[in-house]
Write an enzyme that holds these catalytic residues in place. Structure first.
Site, short mmCIF file in Angstrom:
data_model
loop_
_atom_site.label_atom_id
_atom_site.label_comp_id
_atom_site.label_asym_id
_atom_site.label_seq_id
_atom_site.Cartn_x
_atom_site.Cartn_y
_atom_site.Cartn_z
N HIS A 123 8.62 -26.84 -0.61
CA HIS A 123 8.03 -28.01 -1.26
C HIS A 123 6.83 -27.64 -2.11
CE1 HIS A 123 10.60 -30.67 1.14
NE2 HIS A 123 10.57 -29.64 1.96
N GLU A 146 0.82 -1.22 0.00
CA GLU A 146 0.00 0.00 0.00
C GLU A 146 0.85 1.27 0.00
OE1 GLU A 146 -4.20 -1.19 2.17
OE2 GLU A 146 -3.07 0.46 3.01
N LYS A 176 -13.09 1.41 -1.76
CA LYS A 176 -14.10 1.73 -0.74
C LYS A 176 -15.23 2.56 -1.34
CE LYS A 176 -11.18 1.56 3.42
NZ LYS A 176 -10.61 2.26 4.55
O1 PA5 Z 1 -3.46 1.34 5.79
C1 PA5 Z 1 -4.58 1.77 5.59
O2 PA5 Z 1 -4.85 2.97 5.65
C2 PA5 Z 1 -5.76 0.84 5.30
O3 PA5 Z 1 -5.37 -0.47 5.05
C3 PA5 Z 1 -6.71 0.84 6.47
O4 PA5 Z 1 -6.01 0.45 7.64
C4 PA5 Z 1 -7.92 -0.07 6.26
O5 PA5 Z 1 -8.54 0.21 5.04
C5 PA5 Z 1 -8.92 0.10 7.40
O6 PA5 Z 1 -9.33 1.43 7.52
P1 PA5 Z 1 -10.05 1.99 8.81
O7 PA5 Z 1 -9.14 1.83 9.97
O8 PA5 Z 1 -10.32 3.42 8.49
O9 PA5 Z 1 -11.31 1.17 8.99
#
Ligand code: PA5
Length: 410
Positions: free
Chosen positions: A298, A277, A402
């Protein structure tokens, strides 16, 4: 402390060529010149009063419950899951607190139903974690666990048993927590989900599982001291960031994180989110993958040895992991010596076969080394993405998905 080593292959001969560039990026991180970098100084300036409250609530959970249901997804769950697996030993034998069960990390109806059934007759608390407060998966799970909690304990007792970790002032979850009178912990404004494991997001579930969060923070502080040094020669997080980019520039666009302990698989999952990310944007970036050795030799060994030569491999290793009686293989060897021999054989085979190997080692598997590893990788990931020329601290791709889900739900 963490030990980094890598083969001085042709690709990485010129590690010092980009010294001034990476130094500049580190200075920008330290000077707060980039948004969402609260995690950089977090190990030295975290809210001690809040950590005190986290410890009190964790003690209360341990006294009153057998299970903590931790509801969250992505950065709101992977760090705690990685930590609890790393620290619990096998079959939970080293866990000193409650069992932590994760929910809201997907939309499987069966998983949700069977997890509700699993906790129904157990004594439980809920920690719902969402920075934005409006993510679909945890919202769906929270709705169901909240209903179960209120049915089982009544509204007043449920109010005590539900703890929300979210933004300090905004979002649907914060509004609900205020309305219902839940206790809350804060996800700091300037720390994004995948950099939040050392905030209340990770600390409450880890403490409820019975682990020492002061030692975890001490480990993070050790790494802060070591990896904020702007001298490249003395800073392994910087070196690792540079080496990854040199491999990438030479056509290696997959990094395989290989672990040797089965309970580090979720640590690799946390790494995959962190790097994927943070770094993979604008059609650039290194695809993070993971293997667990020796099992995956394996299944994936053929690919590693002889597949397309577009990978490098980062082994994450624990040097000396024994605090109990050892298991012998023979008069001369313990079983872990075999693991070590298998590792040497694999590293040599992969290196010879054109997959360069990096090693990242810690001495023991405990809270302190875990804090060191978390911070080491966050720092190297931030630097690596900046070297590549992308913003490590946003996630436009996740926001896009989202947004699409919200549209479709309408
Ligand atoms: O790293 C990030 O920003 C995302 O992976 C969020 O952690 C994830 O989408 C969850 O978001 P939230 O904590 O707003 O529910």
């Amino acid at each position: 402390m963490i030990k980094l080593s890598f083969e001085k292959a042709n690709e990485v001969k010129n590690i010092f060529e980009c010294e001034s560039k990476v130094k500049g990026h580190l200075k920008d991180l330290l000077d707060g010149k980039i948004d969402m970098t609260g995690w950089v100084k977090h190990p030295i300036n975290y809210d001690k009063e809040e950590v005190g409250r986290i410890k009190e609530v964790a003690e209360e959970i341990k006294s009153n419950a057998e299970v903590l249901v931790s509801i969250g997804i992505g950065g709101s769950y992977l760090g705690a899951k990685a930590a609890i697996d790393y620290l619990s030993g096998y079959h939970g034998m080293k866990r000193k607190g409650v069992e932590v069960i994760f929910a809201g990390n997907g939309l499987s109806e069966k998983y949700l139903k069977e997890t509700l059934d699993y906790v129904e007759n157990k004594n439980f608390y809920i920690n719902v974690i969402s920075k934005s407060g409006g993510t679909l998966e945890p919202a769906v799970a929270f709705d169901k666990f909240k209903a179960l909690c209120e049915k089982k304990y009544g509204k007043d007792e449920a109010q005590k048993r539900i703890i929300a970790t979210t933004d300090k002032s905004k979002g649907i979850l914060k509004e609900e927590a205020d309305r219902e009178g839940y206790r809350t912990f804060v996800v700091p404004d300037d720390i994004g989900g995948r950099y939040s494991v050392l905030s209340a997001v990770g600390l409450l579930p880890i403490a409820a599982a019975g682990f020492d969060i002061d030692k975890l923070m001490l480990g993070a502080k050790n790494s802060y001291d070591a990896y904020t040094n702007v001298d490249l020669d003395a800073n392994d997080a910087m070196k690792y960031a540079v080496v990854r980019n040199l491999y990438y520039n030479n056509g290696k666009d997959i990094e395989v994180f290989s672990t040797l302990s089965p309970n580090m698989q979720y640590f690799a999952e946390w790494l995959k989110q962190l790097f994927g990310e943070s770094e993979c944007k604008g059609h650039k970036g290194i695809f993070p993958a993971s293997l667990n050795m020796t099992a995956d030799l394996h299944s994936m060994g053929q690919l590693m040895q002889d597949g397309k030569r577009n990978m490098f491999e980062t082994f994450i290793m624990i040097e000396d992991d024994f605090d109990s009686e050892r298991v012998r293989y023979s008069d001369k060897l313990f079983v872990d010596d075999l693991n070590d021999i298998a590792l040497r054989a694999t590293e040599k085979a992969h290196n010879d076969g054109g997959v360069p190997v990096i090693e990242i080692k810690v001495e023991k598997q405990n809270e302190e080394t875990l804090g060191e590893l978390f911070y080491f990788f966050m720092m190297s990931c931030g630097l690596s993405a900046l070297i590549l020329g992308v913003n490590p601290f946003n996630q436009p791709g996740v926001e896009e998905y989202k947004k699409n889900i919200k549209e479709l739900l309408k």
